[in-house]
Design an enzyme around this catalytic site. Structure first.
Site, mmCIF file in Angstrom:
data_model
loop_
_atom_site.group_PDB
_atom_site.id
_atom_site.type_symbol
_atom_site.label_atom_id
_atom_site.label_comp_id
_atom_site.label_asym_id
_atom_site.label_seq_id
_atom_site.Cartn_x
_atom_site.Cartn_y
_atom_site.Cartn_z
ATOM 1 N N GLN A 51 65.109 -3.723 69.963
ATOM 2 C CA GLN A 51 66.563 -3.462 70.373
ATOM 3 C C GLN A 51 66.558 -3.901 71.791
ATOM 4 O O GLN A 51 66.107 -4.828 72.372
ATOM 5 C CB GLN A 51 67.038 -2.064 69.948
ATOM 6 C CG GLN A 51 67.039 -2.059 68.350
ATOM 7 C CD GLN A 51 65.961 -1.479 67.723
ATOM 8 O OE1 GLN A 51 65.178 -0.916 68.173
ATOM 9 N NE2 GLN A 51 65.712 -2.096 66.754
ATOM 10 N N LYS A 80 62.745 -11.142 72.509
ATOM 11 C CA LYS A 80 61.449 -10.508 72.812
ATOM 12 C C LYS A 80 60.150 -10.857 72.103
ATOM 13 O O LYS A 80 59.290 -11.012 72.510
ATOM 14 C CB LYS A 80 61.829 -8.968 72.481
ATOM 15 C CG LYS A 80 62.815 -8.505 73.252
ATOM 16 C CD LYS A 80 63.047 -7.114 72.764
ATOM 17 C CE LYS A 80 63.816 -6.789 71.609
ATOM 18 N NZ LYS A 80 65.177 -7.426 71.388
ATOM 19 N N ASP A 108 67.883 -8.593 70.224
ATOM 20 C CA ASP A 108 67.965 -10.356 70.255
ATOM 21 C C ASP A 108 67.628 -11.072 71.267
ATOM 22 O O ASP A 108 68.235 -12.201 71.082
ATOM 23 C CB ASP A 108 69.173 -10.716 69.075
ATOM 24 C CG ASP A 108 69.185 -9.795 67.913
ATOM 25 O OD1 ASP A 108 68.151 -9.491 67.511
ATOM 26 O OD2 ASP A 108 70.273 -9.526 67.441
ATOM 27 N N GLY A 155 64.223 -7.623 64.365
ATOM 28 C CA GLY A 155 63.927 -8.804 63.653
ATOM 29 C C GLY A 155 63.571 -9.566 65.006
ATOM 30 O O GLY A 155 64.391 -10.213 65.880
ATOM 31 N N HIS A 156 62.131 -9.943 65.000
ATOM 32 C CA HIS A 156 61.569 -10.646 66.207
ATOM 33 C C HIS A 156 61.069 -11.857 65.776
ATOM 34 O O HIS A 156 59.950 -11.873 64.956
ATOM 35 C CB HIS A 156 60.282 -9.781 66.767
ATOM 36 C CG HIS A 156 61.003 -8.613 67.432
ATOM 37 N ND1 HIS A 156 60.276 -7.706 68.060
ATOM 38 C CD2 HIS A 156 62.246 -7.837 67.582
ATOM 39 C CE1 HIS A 156 60.878 -6.426 68.450
ATOM 40 N NE2 HIS A 156 62.189 -6.668 68.243
HETATM 41 P P1 GDP Z 1 64.103 -10.502 69.407
HETATM 42 O O1 GDP Z 1 64.738 -9.672 68.563
HETATM 43 O O2 GDP Z 1 64.644 -10.275 70.802
HETATM 44 O O3 GDP Z 1 62.878 -11.031 69.338
HETATM 45 O O4 GDP Z 1 64.963 -11.779 69.067
HETATM 46 P P2 GDP Z 1 65.488 -12.909 67.853
HETATM 47 O O5 GDP Z 1 64.303 -13.149 67.227
HETATM 48 O O6 GDP Z 1 66.216 -11.860 66.808
HETATM 49 O O7 GDP Z 1 66.553 -13.682 68.409
HETATM 50 C C1 GDP Z 1 66.107 -14.857 68.885
HETATM 51 C C2 GDP Z 1 66.388 -16.133 68.377
HETATM 52 O O8 GDP Z 1 66.531 -17.174 69.646
HETATM 53 C C3 GDP Z 1 65.278 -16.517 67.395
HETATM 54 O O9 GDP Z 1 65.831 -17.518 66.330
HETATM 55 C C4 GDP Z 1 64.285 -17.312 68.361
HETATM 56 O O10 GDP Z 1 63.497 -18.282 67.384
HETATM 57 C C5 GDP Z 1 65.359 -17.958 69.202
HETATM 58 N N1 GDP Z 1 64.778 -18.099 70.670
HETATM 59 C C6 GDP Z 1 64.132 -17.695 71.513
HETATM 60 N N2 GDP Z 1 64.059 -18.409 72.420
HETATM 61 C C7 GDP Z 1 64.703 -19.344 72.508
HETATM 62 C C8 GDP Z 1 65.270 -20.672 73.377
HETATM 63 O O11 GDP Z 1 64.738 -20.520 74.643
HETATM 64 N N3 GDP Z 1 65.913 -21.469 73.035
HETATM 65 C C9 GDP Z 1 66.591 -21.477 71.696
HETATM 66 N N4 GDP Z 1 67.293 -22.522 71.443
HETATM 67 N N5 GDP Z 1 66.311 -20.646 71.032
HETATM 68 C C10 GDP Z 1 65.343 -19.482 71.014
HETATM 69 P P1 IMO Z 2 66.100 -6.569 67.777
HETATM 70 O O1 IMO Z 2 64.882 -5.698 67.732
HETATM 71 C C1 IMO Z 2 70.259 -6.451 67.621
HETATM 72 C C2 IMO Z 2 71.950 -2.681 66.198
HETATM 73 C C3 IMO Z 2 72.873 -2.608 64.968
HETATM 74 C C4 IMO Z 2 74.001 -1.439 65.038
HETATM 75 C C5 IMO Z 2 73.188 -0.581 66.003
HETATM 76 C C6 IMO Z 2 72.725 0.513 64.948
HETATM 77 O O2 IMO Z 2 65.575 -7.585 66.721
HETATM 78 O O3 IMO Z 2 66.541 -6.784 69.043
HETATM 79 P P2 IMO Z 2 70.654 0.704 63.469
HETATM 80 O O4 IMO Z 2 70.349 0.194 62.076
HETATM 81 O O5 IMO Z 2 69.585 0.548 64.290
HETATM 82 O O6 IMO Z 2 71.039 2.212 63.106
HETATM 83 O O7 IMO Z 2 71.954 0.121 63.833
HETATM 84 O O8 IMO Z 2 71.998 -1.441 66.372
HETATM 85 N N1 IMO Z 2 70.681 -3.123 65.982
HETATM 86 C C7 IMO Z 2 70.302 -4.281 66.503
HETATM 87 N N2 IMO Z 2 70.995 -5.354 67.183
HETATM 88 N N3 IMO Z 2 68.958 -6.305 67.335
HETATM 89 C C8 IMO Z 2 68.257 -5.354 66.876
HETATM 90 O O9 IMO Z 2 66.845 -5.303 66.934
HETATM 91 C C9 IMO Z 2 68.804 -4.274 66.313
HETATM 92 N N4 IMO Z 2 68.679 -3.238 65.762
HETATM 93 C C10 IMO Z 2 69.719 -2.506 65.554
HETATM 94 O O10 IMO Z 2 73.281 -4.155 64.539
HETATM 95 O O11 IMO Z 2 74.916 -2.142 65.775
HETATM 96 MG MG MG Z 3 66.207 -9.821 66.550
#
Ligand code: GDP
Ligand code: IMO
Ligand code: MG
Length: 444
Positions: free
Chosen positions: A217, A17, A14, A41-42
Site C-alpha cells: 500500500q 514498489k 501502486d 499487487g506488486h
Molecule cells: P506496486 O503495488 O507499488 O508494486 O505497483 P503496481 O505493480 O501495482 O503498479 C505499478 C505498475 O506500473 C505496474 O504495472 C508496473 O509494471 C508499472 N511500472 C513500474 N515502473 C514503471 C515505469 O517506470 N514506467 C512504466 N511505464 N510502468 C512502470
Molecule cells: P499495493 O501494495 C492501491 C486500497 C483499496 C481501498 C483501501 C482499503 O499494490 O500498493 P483493503 O482491501 O486494504 O481493506 O482496502 O485500500 N488498497 C490499495 N490501493 N494499492 C494497494 O496495494 C492497495 N491495497 C489496498 O483500494 O481503497
Molecule cells: Mg499494486
C-alpha cells in the site's frame, strides 16, 4: 553488518514498489513483507515475463534470497498456495511468521455482507483484510502458528459459528461448516514454513545479513496516518516495518520512498489533484500509464503529482531518498502540472492535513512546467534524459527536500536510472548520510 532498508510507497499505493524491491533485492540477503495481505499487487517485469506478487515478497526471482512473510501480515492460505504454485521454485527460501494472522473464510463473507458490493464506500479490495485485522485487534484471530498447535479446528469451528450469527442477523446465507476441511487442508500446507520470524530475522541481522523490508500500500493508506477512514487496516509506513517484523527501530539503516511521477488512487476517499469533470488529463494518465489495479482490475483514479501529500509522507517516513517511477508516462505532455501547495479555507498550506475531511476541501495550487515531448522509455543514464525531464526531477527534490536516487523509465527491471553520482547504493556500503536538503514540512 548488512544494511536494513525499508521500501515504502509514498502515495496511495501502486507506486511501483514491486519493481524497486526486485531491483534492490540483488543487494540484500533477506526480503520481508511486513504488513498487509493479498490486497497488494506488486508487479515485477523481467524481459517478457510479468509477475504480480500478492503475498510473496517481490524478490522471488533472486535465487538464494530468503523471503519472509512477517508477523504484521494477514495471510489467506488458499491465495498463498496458488501464488506459490504460480511463481514456482521458491519453497526452499520461504518462511512464514508464526504470529502472522490468517484470513479466514468468514472474513471475506463478512466483508461482503457488511458492504453493498463487497467494497463499500471505501472501495476495499474485498479480500477480507479489514476483517482479519479486526479479529487480530479483538484478540480473536487465528495465527499461522496455531496450525502447529492443538485446538486449531475447535477455534476454527467457533469462529465460523460466531461469524454465522452475524451473517444470519444481516439476513445473509450462513457459511457451510463443510467448507472447513478444505480450508484446513490448504492452511496445513503452510505449516512446514511457519517459524518464529522475529527471532530468525534478528539472528540473521546479528550474523551480518542485510534485510530489505517491503512495504505494501502507501503512506496515505496507513491506518493511523492515512486518509482515515479511506485507508487500509495496517501500518504501511516505515514504523510498521518494526512492529511488523520484530526488528527494533535502532537497527533500521535507511528508508527509500517510492513515488509515482503523478498520483493515482483506487477506491474512495479524497484526492485533491484528481482533475475536475471535463479535464481529460486523468483519463490520459490512466490509459497511457495503464493504470488498472494489479489486484482488482479496477481503473485507478489519476491526477497530477501532489507535493503536499509527498511532504506528509516524507515527514512520516523520513526517507533518505526517493525513487521516482513512471516518468516515461509523462513523455507526450506539452505541459505538466505539479501541485505545490493547497488553499484551505483561504490559507495556503504546504503539507497535506491529517484529516480526510480537511483534505477533501483542499484546493490544489499548481505550478506548470513545459513538458519534454521526447521518448524517455528505457533510458538508463540521467544525463540522457531531456533537460525538462531532469528539471522535473530537480523540482521534486527541491519541493520534497529529499534527493531522487532512482528514476524508473519503464516497467522492466533494466529500464532504470540509478544516480551513482549521488551515491545511490551508499546504504549497502556504509550508514546513510542524512540528505543535505532540509525537509520543508511546516504549514502556513
Ligand atoms: P506496486 O503495488 O507499488 O508494486 O505497483 P503496481 O505493480 O501495482 O503498479 C505499478 C505498475 O506500473 C505496474 O504495472 C508496473 O509494471 C508499472 N511500472 C513500474 N515502473 C514503471 C515505469 O517506470 N514506467 C512504466 N511505464 N510502468 C512502470
Ligand atoms: P499495493 O501494495 C492501491 C486500497 C483499496 C481501498 C483501501 C482499503 O499494490 O500498493 P483493503 O482491501 O486494504 O481493506 O482496502 O485500500 N488498497 C490499495 N490501493 N494499492 C494497494 O496495494 C492497495 N491495497 C489496498 O483500494 O481503497
Ligand atoms: Mg499494486
Amino acid at each position: 553488518m548488512g544494511e536494513r532498508l525499508i521500501v515504502v510507497g509514498a502515495q496511495w499505493g501502486d507506486e511501483g514498489k514491486g519493481k524497486i524491491v526486485d531491483l534492490l533485492a540483488e543487494k540484500f540477503d533477506v526480503v520481508v513483507r511486513y504488513q498487509g495481505g493479498d490486497n497488494a499487487g506488486h508487479t515485477v517485469v523481467v524481459g517478457s515475463t510479468q509477475t504480480v506478487f500478492n503475498l510473496l515478497p517481490s524478490a522471488m526471482f533472486h535465487p538464494g534470497k530468503k523471503c519472509i512473510l512477517g508477523n504484521g501480515m494477514v495471510i489467506n492460505p488458499e491465495v498463498l498456495n496458488r501464488e506459490i504454485e504460480r511463481v514456482g521454485n521458491c519453497l526452499d527460501r520461504l518462511v512464514i511468521s508464526s504470529q502472522a494472522h490468517l484470513i479466514m473464510p468468514w472474513h471475506l463473507a463478512l466483508e461482503q455482507a457488511r458492504t453493498e458490493n463487497g467494497q463499500g464506500h471505501i472501495g476495499t479490495t474485498g479480500r477480507g483484510i479489514g476483517l482479519a485485522y479486526e479479529s487480530k485487534a479483538a484478540r480473536g484471530g487465528l495465527r499461522a502458528g496455531d496450525l502447529l498447535e492443538d485446538g486449531f479446528e475447535v477455534k476454527m469451528r467457533q469462529g465460523l459459528e460466531n461469524a454465522n450469527r452475524e451473517l444470519v442477523s444481516r439476513e445473509v446465507e450462513p457459511l457451510d461448516r463443510n467448507l472447513l476441511p478444505g480450508f484446513l487442508a490448504e492452511a496445513k500446507k503452510l505449516a512446514p514454513f511457519v517459524q518464529d520470524t522475529a527471532l530468525l530475522i534478528n539472528e540473521l541481522i546479528d550474523s551480518g545479513r542485510s534485510v530489505l523490508f517491503e512495504g505494501a500500500q502507501g503512506a496515505m493508506l496507513d491506518i493511523d496516518h492515512g486518509t482515515y477512514p479511506y485507508v487500509t487496516s495496517s501500518s504501511t509506513n516505515a514504523g510498521g516495518a518494526c512492529t511488523g517484523t520484530g526488528v527494533a527501530p535502532t537497527l533500521i539503516t535507511g528508508t527509500l520512498a517510492v513515488v509515482k511521477a503523478y498520483t493515482t488512487r483506487v477506491g474512495g476517499g479524497p484526492f485533491p489533484t484528481e482533475p475536475p469533470p471535463g479535464d481529460l488529463i486523468g483519463d490520459y494518465l490512466q490509459s497511457r500509464g495503464r493504470e488498472i489495479g494489479a489486484r482488482t482490475g479496477r481503473k485507478r483514479r489519476c491526477g497530477w503529482l501532489d507535493i503536499p501529500v509527498l511532504r506528509r509522507s516524507a515527514m512520516l517516513n523520513r526517507p533518505e531518498a526517493l525513487a521516482i517511477t513512471k516518468l516515461d508516462v509523462l513523455d507526450e505532455l506539452p505541459e505538466i502540472k505539479i501541485c505545490v501547495g493547497y488553499t484551505l479555507r483561504g490559507s495556503e498550506i504546504k503539507t497535506a492535513p491529517a484529516s480526510a475531511h480537511l483534505l477533501a476541501v483542499c484546493r490544489p495550487v499548481y505550478q506548470t512546467i513545459g513538458g519534454w515531448l521526447a521518448n524517455t522509455s528505457g533510458i538508463t543514464d540521467f544525463d540522457k534524459l531531456p533537460y525538462q525531464a531532469q528539471k522535473y526531477i530537480f523540482l521534486v527534490e527541491e519541493l520534497c527536500g529529499r534527493p531522487v536516487k532512482i528514476v524508473s523509465t519503464g516497467p522492466d527491471r533494466n529500464e532504470t536510472i540509478i544516480r551513482k553520482d549521488m551515491r545511490v547504493f551508499e546504504w549497502m556500503d556504509q550508514r546513510p548520510v542524512e540528505s543535505q536538503l532540509a525537509l520543508p514540512i511546516a504549514n502556513g
